[in-house]
Design a protein around this motif. Sequence first.
Motif, PDB file in Angstrom:
ATOM      1  N   ARG A  92       0.916  -1.270  -0.232  1.00  0.00           N
ATOM      2  CA  ARG A  92      -0.018  -0.390   0.115  1.00  0.00           C
ATOM      3  C   ARG A  92       1.139   1.293  -0.255  1.00  0.00           C
ATOM      4  N   ASP A  93       2.438   0.921  -0.083  1.00  0.00           N
ATOM      5  CA  ASP A  93       3.079   2.384  -0.081  1.00  0.00           C
ATOM      6  C   ASP A  93       3.207   2.878   1.120  1.00  0.00           C
ATOM      7  N   LEU A  94       2.897   2.187   2.160  1.00  0.00           N
ATOM      8  CA  LEU A  94       2.218   3.291   3.610  1.00  0.00           C
ATOM      9  C   LEU A  94       3.757   3.127   4.301  1.00  0.00           C
ATOM     10  N   VAL A  95       5.022   1.992   4.345  1.00  0.00           N
ATOM     11  CA  VAL A  95       6.408   1.880   4.253  1.00  0.00           C
ATOM     12  C   VAL A  95       7.323   1.561   3.343  1.00  0.00           C
ATOM     13  N   GLU A  96       8.266   1.802   3.888  1.00  0.00           N
ATOM     14  CA  GLU A  96       9.966   2.018   3.157  1.00  0.00           C
ATOM     15  C   GLU A  96      10.081   0.303   3.464  1.00  0.00           C
ATOM     16  N   ARG A  97      11.261   0.071   2.524  1.00  0.00           N
ATOM     17  CA  ARG A  97      12.268  -1.146   3.263  1.00  0.00           C
ATOM     18  C   ARG A  97      13.582  -0.713   2.240  1.00  0.00           C
ATOM     19  N   ALA A  98      14.305  -0.585   3.089  1.00  0.00           N
ATOM     20  CA  ALA A  98      16.252  -0.414   2.603  1.00  0.00           C
ATOM     21  C   ALA A  98      16.634  -0.874   3.278  1.00  0.00           C
ATOM     22  N   PRO A  99      17.516  -1.883   2.211  1.00  0.00           N
ATOM     23  CA  PRO A  99      19.310  -2.644   3.024  1.00  0.00           C
ATOM     24  C   PRO A  99      19.349  -2.357   4.332  1.00  0.00           C
ATOM     25  N   ASP A 100      20.069  -2.629   5.071  1.00  0.00           N
ATOM     26  CA  ASP A 100      20.371  -2.062   6.993  1.00  0.00           C
ATOM     27  C   ASP A 100      22.455  -1.947   5.968  1.00  0.00           C
ATOM     28  N   PRO A 101      22.961  -0.595   6.851  1.00  0.00           N
ATOM     29  CA  PRO A 101      24.001  -0.431   5.782  1.00  0.00           C
ATOM     30  C   PRO A 101      24.618  -0.969   6.920  1.00  0.00           C
ATOM     31  N   ASP A 102      24.972  -1.306   7.852  1.00  0.00           N
ATOM     32  CA  ASP A 102      25.065  -2.050   9.006  1.00  0.00           C
ATOM     33  C   ASP A 102      25.559  -3.768   8.850  1.00  0.00           C
ATOM     34  N   ASP A 103      23.967  -3.834   8.766  1.00  0.00           N
ATOM     35  CA  ASP A 103      23.745  -5.465   7.752  1.00  0.00           C
ATOM     36  C   ASP A 103      23.053  -5.687   6.788  1.00  0.00           C
ATOM     37  N   ARG A 104      23.230  -6.040   5.468  1.00  0.00           N
ATOM     38  CA  ARG A 104      23.214  -6.243   4.452  1.00  0.00           C
ATOM     39  C   ARG A 104      21.545  -6.961   4.510  1.00  0.00           C
ATOM     40  N   ARG A 105      21.025  -8.249   5.502  1.00  0.00           N
ATOM     41  CA  ARG A 105      20.629  -9.292   5.361  1.00  0.00           C
ATOM     42  C   ARG A 105      19.842  -8.747   6.229  1.00  0.00           C
ATOM     43  N   ARG A 106      19.408  -7.759   6.799  1.00  0.00           N
ATOM     44  CA  ARG A 106      18.668  -7.099   6.924  1.00  0.00           C
ATOM     45  C   ARG A 106      18.490  -5.676   6.667  1.00  0.00           C
ATOM     46  N   ASN A 107      16.686  -5.201   6.821  1.00  0.00           N
ATOM     47  CA  ASN A 107      16.012  -3.830   6.376  1.00  0.00           C
ATOM     48  C   ASN A 107      16.543  -3.289   7.013  1.00  0.00           C
ATOM     49  N   ILE A 108      15.454  -2.546   6.830  1.00  0.00           N
ATOM     50  CA  ILE A 108      15.472  -0.762   8.114  1.00  0.00           C
ATOM     51  C   ILE A 108      14.103  -0.530   7.185  1.00  0.00           C
ATOM     52  N   ILE A 109      12.980  -0.724   7.843  1.00  0.00           N
ATOM     53  CA  ILE A 109      11.733   0.257   7.757  1.00  0.00           C
ATOM     54  C   ILE A 109      11.689   1.160   7.978  1.00  0.00           C
ATOM     55  N   THR A 110      10.961   2.556   7.326  1.00  0.00           N
ATOM     56  CA  THR A 110      10.201   3.396   7.657  1.00  0.00           C
ATOM     57  C   THR A 110       9.429   3.575   7.140  1.00  0.00           C
ATOM     58  N   ILE A 111       8.344   4.780   7.235  1.00  0.00           N
ATOM     59  CA  ILE A 111       7.437   5.442   7.545  1.00  0.00           C
ATOM     60  C   ILE A 111       7.472   6.009   6.147  1.00  0.00           C
ATOM     61  N   SER A 112       6.316   6.060   4.707  1.00  0.00           N
ATOM     62  CA  SER A 112       6.510   6.664   4.087  1.00  0.00           C
ATOM     63  C   SER A 112       5.756   7.992   3.996  1.00  0.00           C
ATOM     64  N   ALA A 113       5.603   9.266   3.260  1.00  0.00           N
ATOM     65  CA  ALA A 113       4.832  10.352   3.391  1.00  0.00           C
ATOM     66  C   ALA A 113       2.930   9.756   3.565  1.00  0.00           C
ATOM     67  N   LEU A 114       3.183   9.073   2.388  1.00  0.00           N
ATOM     68  CA  LEU A 114       1.799   8.090   2.214  1.00  0.00           C
ATOM     69  C   LEU A 114       1.014   7.553   3.864  1.00  0.00           C
ATOM     70  N   GLY A 115       2.414   7.537   4.617  1.00  0.00           N
ATOM     71  CA  GLY A 115       1.750   6.523   5.260  1.00  0.00           C
ATOM     72  C   GLY A 115       1.507   7.070   6.531  1.00  0.00           C
ATOM     73  N   ARG A 116       2.374   8.747   6.580  1.00  0.00           N
ATOM     74  CA  ARG A 116       2.098   9.583   7.539  1.00  0.00           C
ATOM     75  C   ARG A 116       0.383   9.725   7.890  1.00  0.00           C
ATOM     76  N   ARG A 117      -0.148   9.693   6.136  1.00  0.00           N
ATOM     77  CA  ARG A 117      -1.269  10.894   6.462  1.00  0.00           C
ATOM     78  C   ARG A 117      -2.029   9.257   6.519  1.00  0.00           C
ATOM     79  N   ARG A 118      -2.204   8.113   6.320  1.00  0.00           N
ATOM     80  CA  ARG A 118      -2.558   7.270   6.720  1.00  0.00           C
ATOM     81  C   ARG A 118      -2.714   6.698   9.081  1.00  0.00           C
ATOM     82  N   LEU A 119      -1.249   6.840   8.555  1.00  0.00           N
ATOM     83  CA  LEU A 119      -1.816   6.854  10.410  1.00  0.00           C
ATOM     84  C   LEU A 119      -2.417   8.286  10.978  1.00  0.00           C
ATOM     85  N   ARG A 120      -2.231   9.792  10.318  1.00  0.00           N
ATOM     86  CA  ARG A 120      -3.431  10.690  10.715  1.00  0.00           C
ATOM     87  C   ARG A 120      -4.387  10.372  10.677  1.00  0.00           C
ATOM     88  N   ARG A 121      -5.482   9.285   9.542  1.00  0.00           N
ATOM     89  CA  ARG A 121      -6.400   8.821   9.350  1.00  0.00           C
ATOM     90  C   ARG A 121      -6.666   7.652  10.545  1.00  0.00           C
TER      91      ARG A 121
END
Length: 160
Positions: A92-121
């Motif tokens: 739903r494009d509410l979060v973004e996954r990106a490789p963790d620079p310290d451990d490429r086997r792991r992803n770091i999850i971030t809330i997207s702009a759309l996710g912030r709007r959805r959270l307010r709703r």
Amino acid sequence: MIRAEAADLPDDDAPRTPDRLRRRASRLLSQLTVRSDRLITEGLARIDARKWHYAVLASLQDLGPGSQAALSTRTGIYRSDMVGVLNELAERDLVERAPDPDDRRRNIITISALGRRRLRRLDKVLDDLHDELLAPLSPAERDQFVQLLTRLLDHHTQAS
């Protein structure tokens, strides 16, 4: 129906709850939990959301990006279930996954702009649902109720 059973029914034939059960906080909390969970689940379903979506988005907004393991710890969602929740949010494009620079086997999850709007709703919808759940209580009683529940939960969380 035997005579003793008939005596346990009020005039409208609805079974009474024994006073000793109505005095047990554990039973009252359990029954309220069932009703609360149903109210929240059905209310969020009307806008195509789940309580776990809210938990993850709120965690990301309030505490910042995190790994799946960190989000599991923050939200209480089992690690095995977290992947599914994150997949739903990512689709739903509410979060973004990106490789963790310290451990490429792991992803770091971030809330997207759309996710912030959805959270307010979701905040607005949950505010309305909590108003319905806590309708018999005054604003001061609601605050006190939440404070007491928090104190109990904190106590039992630290004890375990």
